[in-house]
Each structure stands twice: as C-alpha cells, then as structure tokens.
Design a protein around this motif. Structure first.
Motif, PDB file in Angstrom:
ATOM      1  N   HIS A 103      36.997  37.453  50.478  1.00  0.00           N
ATOM      2  CA  HIS A 103      37.660  38.638  50.174  1.00  0.00           C
ATOM      3  C   HIS A 103      37.381  39.580  49.750  1.00  0.00           C
ATOM      4  O   HIS A 103      36.242  39.932  48.895  1.00  0.00           O
ATOM      5  N   VAL A 137      36.947  41.052  46.344  1.00  0.00           N
ATOM      6  CA  VAL A 137      37.535  40.176  45.379  1.00  0.00           C
ATOM      7  C   VAL A 137      36.292  39.866  44.291  1.00  0.00           C
ATOM      8  O   VAL A 137      35.005  40.322  45.499  1.00  0.00           O
ATOM      9  N   THR A 138      35.880  40.419  43.299  1.00  0.00           N
ATOM     10  CA  THR A 138      34.103  40.528  43.135  1.00  0.00           C
ATOM     11  C   THR A 138      33.874  39.081  42.094  1.00  0.00           C
ATOM     12  O   THR A 138      34.615  37.957  42.449  1.00  0.00           O
ATOM     13  N   LEU A 183      42.530  39.321  37.566  1.00  0.00           N
ATOM     14  CA  LEU A 183      41.933  38.927  38.702  1.00  0.00           C
ATOM     15  C   LEU A 183      43.075  39.820  40.778  1.00  0.00           C
ATOM     16  O   LEU A 183      43.597  40.540  39.760  1.00  0.00           O
ATOM     17  N   PRO A 184      42.219  39.697  41.769  1.00  0.00           N
ATOM     18  CA  PRO A 184      43.114  40.750  41.796  1.00  0.00           C
ATOM     19  C   PRO A 184      44.428  40.483  42.261  1.00  0.00           C
ATOM     20  O   PRO A 184      45.451  39.577  42.549  1.00  0.00           O
ATOM     21  N   PRO A 186      39.189  33.988  48.729  1.00  0.00           N
ATOM     22  CA  PRO A 186      39.137  35.143  47.693  1.00  0.00           C
ATOM     23  C   PRO A 186      37.114  35.160  48.258  1.00  0.00           C
ATOM     24  O   PRO A 186      37.018  35.549  47.828  1.00  0.00           O
ATOM     25  N   ARG A 209      46.926  39.150  45.957  1.00  0.00           N
ATOM     26  CA  ARG A 209      46.706  36.722  45.507  1.00  0.00           C
ATOM     27  C   ARG A 209      48.658  36.962  45.583  1.00  0.00           C
ATOM     28  O   ARG A 209      48.811  36.102  46.482  1.00  0.00           O
ATOM     29  N   GLN A 226      36.265  37.791  39.425  1.00  0.00           N
ATOM     30  CA  GLN A 226      37.143  36.919  39.241  1.00  0.00           C
ATOM     31  C   GLN A 226      36.844  35.768  40.686  1.00  0.00           C
ATOM     32  O   GLN A 226      37.313  35.055  39.898  1.00  0.00           O
ATOM     33  N   GLN A 227      35.905  35.540  41.240  1.00  0.00           N
ATOM     34  CA  GLN A 227      35.723  34.448  41.962  1.00  0.00           C
ATOM     35  C   GLN A 227      35.479  33.236  40.492  1.00  0.00           C
ATOM     36  O   GLN A 227      35.772  32.567  40.525  1.00  0.00           O
ATOM     37  N   TRP A 231      43.645  30.759  45.103  1.00  0.00           N
ATOM     38  CA  TRP A 231      43.445  32.439  44.811  1.00  0.00           C
ATOM     39  C   TRP A 231      44.782  32.456  43.473  1.00  0.00           C
ATOM     40  O   TRP A 231      44.721  33.276  42.199  1.00  0.00           O
ATOM     41  N   LEU A 238      38.304  32.473  38.994  1.00  0.00           N
ATOM     42  CA  LEU A 238      39.065  31.384  39.727  1.00  0.00           C
ATOM     43  C   LEU A 238      38.885  29.949  40.209  1.00  0.00           C
ATOM     44  O   LEU A 238      39.732  28.978  40.518  1.00  0.00           O
TER      45      LEU A 238
END
Length: 440
Positions: free
Chosen positions: A194, A197-198, A7-8, A191, A11, A201-202, A129, A205
């Motif tokens: 953002h 954020v890929t 994850l990014p 996110p 955050r 990853q989204q 996040w 989340l």
C-alpha cells in the motif's frame, strides 16, 4: 524522543469493506430462508427436503474451507476475494432461474464455494493491518456484518418478495455483491504494497509475529497437532450450531410456530439481529480493553468467549415460553451472546498464527469445523420439525446444550493464546491453564 508510530487510517476503510462483505454474504445465504414458504408452496417441498436444500450451501462451504485458507495465503486477499465474490454473486443470480429441487441445490452448492473465502480473508486482512491489541474491536466491527446482513435480509427480501416475487429478490441481492467486488478490486492492497504505509508502520504491524520461535518450521499439516487448534474447532462448531438457526430456520420458526405474518417478520423479527450488532462490537472492544489494562491475552479472550457462549445457551428456553415478546427477548440475549463471543473467535487465528502466512490457513481450519454445524443444524432441524409436526423444542434444546459444550472447549481445551510453536520445541504439549495470568 519520538512518540509511538501512528498506524495508517486506511485500515478502518478496509474494516468497513470487510463489514460490507460479510453483510452481503449473509444476505445471499439467508435470503433463501425468507423465501422458504413461497418456494415450498410452489414446488410442494416438505420440511425435511427443504432442510436438505438449505444444508447444500454448507456442504460446499465446508469443503472449501481447508483449500480456501491455503489459496488465500498463497495468492493473497485481493485476488481471492474478488474471484470468490464473483462466484457468490453469480450463484445468487442463478437462483432466480431455479426450476426445482435439483437446480436449487446446485445454486446453493456454488454459493457455498464463493462464500467460503469471506471470513478467512477478513481474518488475514485484520492480522495484517492491526496490532494484536486492536484486533478485537476491528474484528467485532466487521463480524457484526453477519447480524446486519441477517437483519437486513428479513425486511429487504420480504419487501422484494411481496412487491415483485421471490425470484426477483435473488436478482437484486446478487447484483449487490457484484458492485462490492468491483470496489474491493480497485481499493484493496496489503499494507506491504500500500502506497500510504511507511516502512516504519509496516515494521510495527509485523512486530507481533517477530517473537514466534521456530514459527517457520510449522507446515500446514502440523497445525493439526496443536491442542489449541482442536479446541478452536470444537468451540466454533458449537457456536455455529446455534448461530445458523438464525440464518436458516429462524424465519420459519417465527411464521410457523409463532404465527408471524410476513410484515411482522420484517419488523419484530429484526429484534435479535439488531441487539446482537452492538454486542459484537462490545465483545471485541472489551477483550482489547482488558488486554491493554494488564490482563493476559489468554484471559482477556477466554473471558469474552466463555461468557458469550454461556449467555447464548438461553436459546433452549425460547420455544417453552408462551409470549412472543418473551421468546424474542430470549432469542435476542442468545444471539447477542453469540456475537459477543464471535468477535473474539475471529481474532484467534491472528493471535495464535506463528506467521502472517498461517492466518488464513488457521481461519479455514476452524471455519471448516464450525460449518459442519451448518449441515447438522439445517438437516437435524428439518427432520425434527417434520417428526414433531412443527415443533422447534428439540432442535433449540440441543443448541442450548452445545453452547455449554462450546464454552467448556474454549475454557479447557484451548491453551495459551499465543503464537504456536513447532511441536519439537515443546514436546510436552501446550500450556494447560484455562485463564493464564501473565501477559501473552
């Protein structure tokens, strides 16, 4: 075969921003508590009337919780936090120009409107996040801003008052909020918006909310039909009744009942707040660790909530011990217990929200109830101190008892800690076990 998606890192910068926001909020709401002796002397205000002034903040703060949570879910965290911080900072600056009781009350009312958005925004941001298994630590970090802010208020405001005067102290603390506001507006994005954020990853989340059956059937009004929501409201009311002693009457208790000088207030008076900071981190980390280790989310969160509130009940003993160090030790244990539980209280909106669009609304609901305690504590303490000619025994005894009531609310009234379902899907109500053992 690929490993888990990382994850990014951004955050954690957002957690830092939320931490600073809470610290600034608490400096702006607690600075009046430090200035109370000077303001009372200048305007001839008795303790009962001073209690009314201190409680004014909570009237508007409480009333804005329900619409505030809805506004955050409707317009987003970036815009609402920016506007709210502007209102808060201007109210703090205006306090420096207050000319008496009426203007002090007006400034505190406006301050309450601005600060009402802080915790619901932070809870929503954390839910967006962070995965459920990481929210305890993240929440523990940003929630500890309340202890840092409270602890910083004593030496910072005491220094500013001693060096320049109480009015100048409000000018400095108000300016700090304006600086944070500009940085937040420039830095923060959800996110989903953002650039770092890929899509993968989204998707990770959002996974915690994918299992909420019938989630989108739940409207705002229907949230109040769930027993868990009422348990969260009652438990948080009890915790905040105790915690607001530390941000309103605590300096007066040390100076009037314990004879602390302004210098001693700014040194030894820091002890409870400083000890509570790592306690909040520990409370969040431990519940996450227990959950990852195989405990149900219900059992992990409730163990920390109930344990922290039981520890906080020792506040009732503080005015009964003769030594200052013994009293400060009891107050430090109590404050630490509140912080330990508090990290988990603010994970609950994200844990039980059926969708991300419910998080701020649930946060506002529980915070509405909890901050009725601010009105009750400040007013009740002022009246009792006046009637008993300076004694804090009765207010702190009541606070200790409410800690026990709060522990019982989280243990027995709050049901399974899992996304709420539409009530037409479970007409029999929510699960009743206090510490469920299966994974949530």
């Amino acid at each position: 075969m690929t490993g888990p998606i990382a994850l990014p890192r951004q955050r954690w910068l957002i957690v830092l921003m939320c931490f600073l926001a809470v610290a600034i909020n608490y400096i702006d709401r607690a600075n009046l508590g430090v200035a109370v002796p000077m303001i009372q002397k200048e305007y001839g205000i008795d303790p009962a009337l001073m209690g009314l002034i201190l409680s004014a903040f909570f009237w508007s703060y409480v009333l804005m919780q329900l619409p505030g949570g809805w506004l955050i879910d409707r317009f987003g965290s970036r815009a609402t936090y920016t506007v709210a911080t502007l209102i808060m900072s201007l109210a703090t600056l205006a306090t420096a120009f207050a000319g008496g009781v009426a203007s002090l009350i007006a400034c505190r009312l406006v301050l309450g409107i601005g600060e009402a958005f802080c915790y619901p925004v932070n809870a929503k941001v954390t839910a967006l996040w962070f995965r459920r298994s990481e929210r305890g630590l993240a929440t523990g970090i940003w929630a500890s801003g309340s202890r840092v802010g409270s602890a910083m208020t004593l030496p910072l405001v005491a220094f500013l008052i001693a060096s320049f005067g109480w009015r100048e102290a409000f000018l400095v603390t108000g300016a700090i909020g304006l600086v944070w506001m500009v940085v937040w507006f420039l830095v923060y994005r959800d996110p989903a918006r953002h650039p770092a954020v890929t899509p993968e990853q989204q998707a990770v989340l959002e996974a915690d909310y994918a299992v909420a059956t019938g989630a989108r059937k739940i409207g705002y009004a229907e949230l109040f039909r769930h027993r868990t929501i009422w348990g969260m409201m009652i438990g948080f009311f009890c915790l905040n009744f105790v915690i607001y002693f530390y941000t309103t009457w605590f300096p007066s208790y040390l100076t009037e009942s314990r004879g602390f000088s302004l210098a001693k207030l700014g040194t030894l008076g820091l002890l409870p707040g400083l000890v509570a900071i790592p306690a909040g981190w520990l409370g969040g980390y431990l519940s996450d660790r227990l959950y990852k280790g195989g405990w149900s989310l219900t059992r992990a969160r409730k163990t920390c909530l109930v344990g922290g509130l039981l520890a906080s009940s020792v506040v009732a003993l503080a005015p009964l011990v003769p030594g200052d160090l013994a009293a400060l030790t009891l107050l430090a244990i109590s404050y630490s217990g509140l912080a330990f539980a508090g990290a988990n209280i603010w994970t609950l909106p994200g844990d039980v929200a059926p969708t991300p669009a419910h998080v701020a609304s649930i946060s506002g609901i529980q915070n509405f109830a909890s901050n009725l305690a601010g009105i009750a504590l400040t007013t009740f303490t002022g009246v009792m101190v006046s009637l008993t000619k300076g004694s804090f025994v009765i207010p702190l005894a009541v606070a200790g008892c409410l800690s026990l009531v709060g522990a019982a609310a989280y243990l027995f009234i709050v049901g399974e800690i899992a996304p709420l379902k539409a009530r037409d899907d479970d007409a029999g109500g929510e699960p009743t076990p206090a510490l469920a053992t299966g994974r949530a």
